[in-house]
Design a protein around this motif. Structure first.
Motif, short mmCIF file in Angstrom:
data_model
loop_
_atom_site.label_atom_id
_atom_site.label_comp_id
_atom_site.label_asym_id
_atom_site.label_seq_id
_atom_site.Cartn_x
_atom_site.Cartn_y
_atom_site.Cartn_z
N MET A 78 57.75 29.08 71.70
CA MET A 78 57.09 29.39 70.45
C MET A 78 55.61 29.06 70.58
N LYS A 79 54.80 29.94 70.05
CA LYS A 79 53.35 29.73 70.09
C LYS A 79 52.85 29.44 68.68
N ILE A 80 52.12 28.34 68.55
CA ILE A 80 51.43 28.03 67.29
C ILE A 80 50.06 28.70 67.37
N ASN A 81 49.75 29.53 66.38
CA ASN A 81 48.46 30.22 66.37
C ASN A 81 47.33 29.33 65.85
N LYS A 82 47.65 28.53 64.85
CA LYS A 82 46.64 27.66 64.22
C LYS A 82 47.32 26.83 63.15
N VAL A 83 46.58 25.86 62.62
CA VAL A 83 47.02 25.20 61.40
C VAL A 83 46.81 26.23 60.29
N ASP A 84 47.85 26.53 59.53
CA ASP A 84 47.73 27.52 58.46
C ASP A 84 47.18 26.88 57.20
N HIS A 85 47.82 25.78 56.77
CA HIS A 85 47.33 25.08 55.58
C HIS A 85 47.85 23.65 55.53
N ILE A 86 47.19 22.87 54.69
CA ILE A 86 47.56 21.48 54.45
C ILE A 86 47.76 21.35 52.95
N CYS A 87 48.86 20.71 52.54
CA CYS A 87 49.17 20.56 51.12
C CYS A 87 49.05 19.12 50.67
N ILE A 88 48.38 18.94 49.54
CA ILE A 88 48.21 17.64 48.92
C ILE A 88 49.03 17.64 47.62
N ALA A 89 49.97 16.71 47.50
CA ALA A 89 50.76 16.58 46.28
C ALA A 89 49.94 15.81 45.25
N VAL A 90 49.82 16.37 44.04
CA VAL A 90 49.04 15.73 42.98
C VAL A 90 49.85 15.70 41.69
N LYS A 91 49.57 14.71 40.86
CA LYS A 91 50.22 14.60 39.55
C LYS A 91 49.61 15.57 38.54
N ASP A 92 48.28 15.69 38.57
CA ASP A 92 47.55 16.48 37.59
C ASP A 92 46.63 17.45 38.33
N LEU A 93 47.01 18.71 38.39
CA LEU A 93 46.27 19.70 39.16
C LEU A 93 44.84 19.85 38.65
N ASN A 94 44.64 19.88 37.35
CA ASN A 94 43.29 20.07 36.83
C ASN A 94 42.38 18.90 37.19
N ALA A 95 42.89 17.68 37.09
CA ALA A 95 42.09 16.50 37.46
C ALA A 95 41.79 16.52 38.96
N ALA A 96 42.77 16.89 39.77
CA ALA A 96 42.57 16.94 41.23
C ALA A 96 41.54 18.01 41.59
N LYS A 97 41.57 19.15 40.92
CA LYS A 97 40.60 20.21 41.20
C LYS A 97 39.18 19.73 40.95
N GLU A 98 38.98 19.00 39.88
CA GLU A 98 37.64 18.48 39.57
C GLU A 98 37.10 17.61 40.70
N VAL A 99 37.95 16.78 41.25
CA VAL A 99 37.53 15.86 42.32
C VAL A 99 37.31 16.62 43.63
N TRP A 100 38.26 17.47 44.00
CA TRP A 100 38.20 18.13 45.31
C TRP A 100 37.18 19.25 45.37
N GLU A 101 36.98 20.00 44.28
CA GLU A 101 36.07 21.14 44.33
C GLU A 101 34.64 20.72 44.65
N LEU A 102 34.21 19.59 44.15
CA LEU A 102 32.87 19.11 44.47
C LEU A 102 32.75 18.85 45.97
N LEU A 103 33.74 18.17 46.52
CA LEU A 103 33.74 17.88 47.95
C LEU A 103 33.79 19.16 48.79
N LEU A 104 34.60 20.12 48.36
CA LEU A 104 34.77 21.36 49.12
C LEU A 104 33.64 22.36 48.88
N GLY A 105 32.78 22.07 47.91
CA GLY A 105 31.69 22.99 47.60
C GLY A 105 32.18 24.27 46.94
#
Length: 146
Positions: free
Chosen positions: A1-28
């Protein structure tokens, strides 16, 4: 089996809206590149592209969902690493032959549908406690994801 790449990484969060506020600034980012609800998996997702790799914030849509159970047991944080393969079913067959256990869907199927592809979960007991996904989602450089 060949791995082409890392496809995605998932972060489990309690509150999606609060997590988006924190991460979006970091991610630009000013919002997710792809937001969706996956009813069978009981998740609400905000996906951001970091190069060709997806970075996903996931919130459970129900108290009995896998993300909610993960958070209850381990707290918020990295829940899953996904690897892109050419064909999920072929990868499952090969890995199963090597003794890798998979987590079936509630209907018993190992390969699960998602958009125009399939994915499967390798049980974390085989991979040092890391829930690992294999997925055959295809990247089209001209259009982004297929």
């Amino acid at each position: 089996m060949k791995i082409n790449k890392v496809d995605h990484i998932c972060i489990a969060v309690k509150d999606l809206n609060a997590a988006k506020e924190v991460w979006e600034l970091l991610l630009g980012k000013s919002g997710p590149d792809d937001a969706y609800v996956d009813e069978p998996e009981k998740i609400r997702v905000a996906r951001y592209w970091v190069g060709e790799i997806g970075f996903e914030l996931m919130e459970s849509t129900t108290p009995d969902g896998d993300v909610a159970k993960f958070i209850e047991k381990r707290g918020e944080g990295v829940m899953l690493i996904s690897f892109n393969v050419d064909n999920t079913r072929q990868a499952v067959a090969e890995l199963s032959g090597e003794g890798y256990p998979f987590i079936p869907a509630p209907n018993g199927e190992i390969a699960r549908p998602f958009r125009d592809c399939e994915f499967a979960f390798v049980h974390p007991k085989k991979l040092n406690g890391v829930l690992t996904e294999i997925i055959d989602y295809q990247w089209d450089e001209r259009k982004g994801r297929s």
